[in-house]
Design a protein around this motif. Structure first.
Motif, PDB file in Angstrom:
ATOM      1  N   ARG A   1      -1.426   4.063   2.914  1.00  0.00           N
ATOM      2  CA  ARG A   1      -1.537   4.796   1.656  1.00  0.00           C
ATOM      3  C   ARG A   1      -1.274   6.285   1.866  1.00  0.00           C
ATOM      4  O   ARG A   1      -0.619   6.935   1.046  1.00  0.00           O
ATOM      5  CB  ARG A   1      -2.916   4.541   1.029  1.00  0.00           C
ATOM      6  N   ARG A   2      -1.775   6.844   2.969  1.00  0.00           N
ATOM      7  CA  ARG A   2      -1.459   8.238   3.295  1.00  0.00           C
ATOM      8  C   ARG A   2       0.059   8.407   3.460  1.00  0.00           C
ATOM      9  O   ARG A   2       0.640   9.374   2.949  1.00  0.00           O
ATOM     10  CB  ARG A   2      -2.174   8.665   4.563  1.00  0.00           C
ATOM     11  N   ARG A   3       0.690   7.476   4.180  1.00  0.00           N
ATOM     12  CA  ARG A   3       2.136   7.567   4.379  1.00  0.00           C
ATOM     13  C   ARG A   3       2.883   7.534   3.065  1.00  0.00           C
ATOM     14  O   ARG A   3       3.885   8.232   2.876  1.00  0.00           O
ATOM     15  CB  ARG A   3       2.630   6.429   5.278  1.00  0.00           C
ATOM     16  N   GLY A   4       2.405   6.722   2.115  1.00  0.00           N
ATOM     17  CA  GLY A   4       3.042   6.658   0.808  1.00  0.00           C
ATOM     18  C   GLY A   4       2.944   7.980   0.058  1.00  0.00           C
ATOM     19  O   GLY A   4       3.919   8.429  -0.568  1.00  0.00           O
ATOM     20  N   VAL A   5       1.774   8.599   0.115  1.00  0.00           N
ATOM     21  CA  VAL A   5       1.578   9.903  -0.529  1.00  0.00           C
ATOM     22  C   VAL A   5       2.514  10.943   0.089  1.00  0.00           C
ATOM     23  O   VAL A   5       3.197  11.702  -0.618  1.00  0.00           O
ATOM     24  CB  VAL A   5       0.108  10.349  -0.403  1.00  0.00           C
ATOM     25  N   GLU A   6       2.555  10.966   1.406  1.00  0.00           N
ATOM     26  CA  GLU A   6       3.388  11.961   2.092  1.00  0.00           C
ATOM     27  C   GLU A   6       4.875  11.716   1.843  1.00  0.00           C
ATOM     28  O   GLU A   6       5.652  12.675   1.703  1.00  0.00           O
ATOM     29  CB  GLU A   6       3.081  11.937   3.584  1.00  0.00           C
ATOM     30  N   ALA A   7       5.271  10.442   1.760  1.00  0.00           N
ATOM     31  CA  ALA A   7       6.680  10.126   1.483  1.00  0.00           C
ATOM     32  C   ALA A   7       7.081  10.600   0.091  1.00  0.00           C
ATOM     33  O   ALA A   7       8.206  11.075  -0.123  1.00  0.00           O
ATOM     34  CB  ALA A   7       6.925   8.632   1.621  1.00  0.00           C
ATOM     35  N   ALA A   8       6.168  10.478  -0.881  1.00  0.00           N
ATOM     36  CA  ALA A   8       6.451  10.954  -2.238  1.00  0.00           C
ATOM     37  C   ALA A   8       6.674  12.456  -2.243  1.00  0.00           C
ATOM     38  O   ALA A   8       7.616  12.968  -2.879  1.00  0.00           O
ATOM     39  CB  ALA A   8       5.313  10.584  -3.175  1.00  0.00           C
ATOM     40  N   LEU A   9       5.821  13.192  -1.530  1.00  0.00           N
ATOM     41  CA  LEU A   9       5.968  14.654  -1.467  1.00  0.00           C
ATOM     42  C   LEU A   9       7.283  15.038  -0.795  1.00  0.00           C
ATOM     43  O   LEU A   9       8.011  15.920  -1.275  1.00  0.00           O
ATOM     44  CB  LEU A   9       4.791  15.264  -0.711  1.00  0.00           C
ATOM     45  N   ASP A  10       7.589  14.355   0.313  1.00  0.00           N
ATOM     46  CA  ASP A  10       8.840  14.654   1.024  1.00  0.00           C
ATOM     47  C   ASP A  10      10.050  14.369   0.132  1.00  0.00           C
ATOM     48  O   ASP A  10      11.009  15.145   0.095  1.00  0.00           O
ATOM     49  CB  ASP A  10       8.934  13.826   2.305  1.00  0.00           C
ATOM     50  N   GLY A  11      10.001  13.255  -0.593  1.00  0.00           N
ATOM     51  CA  GLY A  11      11.116  12.894  -1.459  1.00  0.00           C
ATOM     52  C   GLY A  11      11.317  13.855  -2.606  1.00  0.00           C
ATOM     53  O   GLY A  11      12.434  14.008  -3.115  1.00  0.00           O
ATOM     54  N   LEU A  12      10.247  14.489  -3.042  1.00  0.00           N
ATOM     55  CA  LEU A  12      10.324  15.450  -4.148  1.00  0.00           C
ATOM     56  C   LEU A  12      10.503  16.883  -3.649  1.00  0.00           C
ATOM     57  O   LEU A  12      10.523  17.829  -4.445  1.00  0.00           O
ATOM     58  CB  LEU A  12       9.054  15.356  -5.009  1.00  0.00           C
TER      59      LEU A  12
ATOM     60  N   ASN B   1       0.814  -1.211   0.000  1.00  0.00           N
ATOM     61  CA  ASN B   1       0.000   0.000   0.000  1.00  0.00           C
ATOM     62  C   ASN B   1       0.852   1.267   0.000  1.00  0.00           C
ATOM     63  O   ASN B   1       0.564   2.225  -0.724  1.00  0.00           O
ATOM     64  CB  ASN B   1      -0.928  -0.005   1.213  1.00  0.00           C
ATOM     65  N   PHE B   2       1.880   1.272   0.818  1.00  0.00           N
ATOM     66  CA  PHE B   2       2.776   2.420   0.894  1.00  0.00           C
ATOM     67  C   PHE B   2       3.428   2.697  -0.461  1.00  0.00           C
ATOM     68  O   PHE B   2       3.378   3.810  -0.987  1.00  0.00           O
ATOM     69  CB  PHE B   2       3.842   2.169   1.968  1.00  0.00           C
ATOM     70  N   GLY B   3       4.048   1.678  -1.038  1.00  0.00           N
ATOM     71  CA  GLY B   3       4.782   1.857  -2.291  1.00  0.00           C
ATOM     72  C   GLY B   3       3.893   2.218  -3.465  1.00  0.00           C
ATOM     73  O   GLY B   3       4.276   3.028  -4.320  1.00  0.00           O
ATOM     74  N   ILE B   4       2.706   1.636  -3.512  1.00  0.00           N
ATOM     75  CA  ILE B   4       1.794   1.905  -4.628  1.00  0.00           C
ATOM     76  C   ILE B   4       1.393   3.374  -4.649  1.00  0.00           C
ATOM     77  O   ILE B   4       1.450   4.044  -5.700  1.00  0.00           O
ATOM     78  CB  ILE B   4       0.547   1.007  -4.528  1.00  0.00           C
ATOM     79  N   PHE B   5       1.014   3.911  -3.498  1.00  0.00           N
ATOM     80  CA  PHE B   5       0.545   5.294  -3.487  1.00  0.00           C
ATOM     81  C   PHE B   5       1.687   6.304  -3.500  1.00  0.00           C
ATOM     82  O   PHE B   5       1.496   7.439  -3.939  1.00  0.00           O
ATOM     83  CB  PHE B   5      -0.442   5.507  -2.340  1.00  0.00           C
ATOM     84  N   ARG B   6       2.866   5.890  -3.089  1.00  0.00           N
ATOM     85  CA  ARG B   6       4.045   6.735  -3.316  1.00  0.00           C
ATOM     86  C   ARG B   6       4.294   6.867  -4.816  1.00  0.00           C
ATOM     87  O   ARG B   6       4.516   7.973  -5.327  1.00  0.00           O
ATOM     88  CB  ARG B   6       5.266   6.131  -2.625  1.00  0.00           C
ATOM     89  N   ALA B   7       4.211   5.735  -5.541  1.00  0.00           N
ATOM     90  CA  ALA B   7       4.451   5.760  -6.986  1.00  0.00           C
ATOM     91  C   ALA B   7       3.386   6.565  -7.716  1.00  0.00           C
ATOM     92  O   ALA B   7       3.695   7.360  -8.616  1.00  0.00           O
ATOM     93  CB  ALA B   7       4.509   4.335  -7.528  1.00  0.00           C
ATOM     94  N   LEU B   8       2.110   6.389  -7.372  1.00  0.00           N
ATOM     95  CA  LEU B   8       1.043   7.123  -8.056  1.00  0.00           C
ATOM     96  C   LEU B   8       1.162   8.628  -7.818  1.00  0.00           C
ATOM     97  O   LEU B   8       0.898   9.440  -8.719  1.00  0.00           O
ATOM     98  CB  LEU B   8      -0.326   6.618  -7.596  1.00  0.00           C
ATOM     99  N   THR B   9       1.556   9.007  -6.594  1.00  0.00           N
ATOM    100  CA  THR B   9       1.752  10.431  -6.299  1.00  0.00           C
ATOM    101  C   THR B   9       2.904  10.992  -7.126  1.00  0.00           C
ATOM    102  O   THR B   9       2.814  12.105  -7.680  1.00  0.00           O
ATOM    103  CB  THR B   9       2.030  10.635  -4.799  1.00  0.00           C
TER     104      THR B   9
END
Length: 357
Positions: free
Chosen positions: A208-219, A174-182
């Motif tokens: 899934r929320r954590r994945g979204v937030e991790a994508a934003l932080d990484g970018l 769940n984490f990785g999927i929503f990080r990738a989609l974000t």
């Protein structure tokens, strides 16, 4: 070699009859029918063929006494009528039923209020009427998992929480999927993204929320790039409302949905606002392969992260049966996910997703 004896009319064929027909010991026939490896393949084939021809059916009660196993699994639900019309639950249930049927097991489905669920588990544990338990939709620090860990009874979780190294589980990333989609949405130029998530009381939605937030932080982007709206369990019948609300409050150029059911319901709200998926607004969603939804009109227009809930249900059942029969060291299984991206989105340098195909 003794000749096969005809089935006696009006009498149940027993394992003794099969043994006598083949001039084999009852022990050999029993182990052959049980699939034990110390019986040769040719002997096993003869036994099975003769047993079928004579109409032998195993005595389940005798098996239970001999093996101390019931060949029954328990799946205890929260007492919520909406669960039983939720397409996500129906898909998992179909897979579970397929999985137990293949192994000649049965599943008993029961429910009670969240406050009384542990009492139901306790009854099954103490009367020894089931071999193991399916646990779905885990919450952080889930009390059902705490109870089953204490009793030592076999169980498999569809999903996972923080103690996942102590039990068997089946899940998607769940984490990785929503990080990738974000990442896809951001790299395609979107800076105002609405995320229509599930119920964050449950671990899958919080991951899934954590994945979204991790994508934003990484970018290097502010968390305010994504506005999060939460549904309640079960998901569905709220996709239109939350999409409409996001449009009026946040004016997003892209939407992430935690369920394709909500994504499809949101299409009406998008159309009413004059937005066209794949043209004036981007849409990415988790696709659990719900059989009643035809996604053909949206191919090339939406991004899909696809993983079958039905296949996950079958895997949960087969994993639990294996655990009941052979135990082993606790571990998890990641169900594969495939991605289908919309035209004109940027998919370069995505973070990898566990189980991505």
């Amino acid at each position: 070699m003794a000749k096969d004896r005809p089935k006696l009319q009006g009498q149940n064929v027993t394992i003794r009859d099969v043994a006598g027909a083949l001039d084999l010991s009852i022990t050999t026939v029993s182990r052959a029918l049980g699939g034990y490896s110390d019986v040769g393949a040719k002997t096993r084939e003869r036994v099975v063929r003769t047993a079928n021809r004579l109409g032998y059916r195993p005595n389940r009660n005798a098996q239970r006494l001999a093996t101390r196993r019931t060949h029954v699994l328990a799946w205890i639900q929260s007492d919520n009528d909406r669960n039983y019309v939720d397409p996500h639950f129906v898909e998992v249930l179909a897979g579970v039923l397929r999985g137990v049927r293949a192994k000649k097991y049965e599943v008993t489905l029961s429910s009670d209020t969240p406050e009384r669920q542990i009492a139901v588990y306790d009854r099954y544990v103490h009367d020894k009427s089931v071999d193991g338990f399916i646990v779905n939709l885990p919450q952080p620090d889930d009390s059902r998992i705490s109870y089953l860990l204490e009793t030592g009874r076999p169980f498999v979780v569809h999903g996972r929480e923080w103690r996942s190294d102590r039990y068997f589980w089946v899940d998607i990333d769940n984490f990785g999927i929503f990080r990738a989609l974000t990442q896809v949405m951001v790299k395609s130029g979107h800076e105002r993204i609405a995320f229509i998530n599930g119920d964050e009381r449950f671990s899958f939605a919080s991951e899934r929320r954590r994945g979204v937030e991790a994508a934003l932080d990484g970018l290097g982007l502010p968390r305010a790039t994504v506005c999060i709206y939460n549904s309640i369990h079960p998901m569905g019948h709220i996709g239109h409302h939350l999409t409409e609300r996001a449009i009026s409050e946040f004016a997003p150029t892209a939407f992430l949905y935690s369920s394709v059911l909500m994504a499809i319901e949101g299409q009406v709200a998008l159309a009413q606002a004059g937005l066209v998926t794949g043209e004036t607004v981007a849409v990415a969603t988790m696709d659990d392969c719900l059989h009643h939804i035809d996604l053909t009109p949206y191919q090339g227009r939406m991004c899909f992260a696809r993983s079958s809930l039905s296949e996950a249900g079958a895997l949960v059942a087969t994993e639990l049966i294996r655990v009941c029969e052979t135990a082993g060291t606790p571990h998890g299984v990641i169900v594969p996910t495939t991605f289908e991206f919309a035209r004109n989105v940027n998919t370069t340098r995505l973070d990898m997703v566990d189980g991505c195909v």
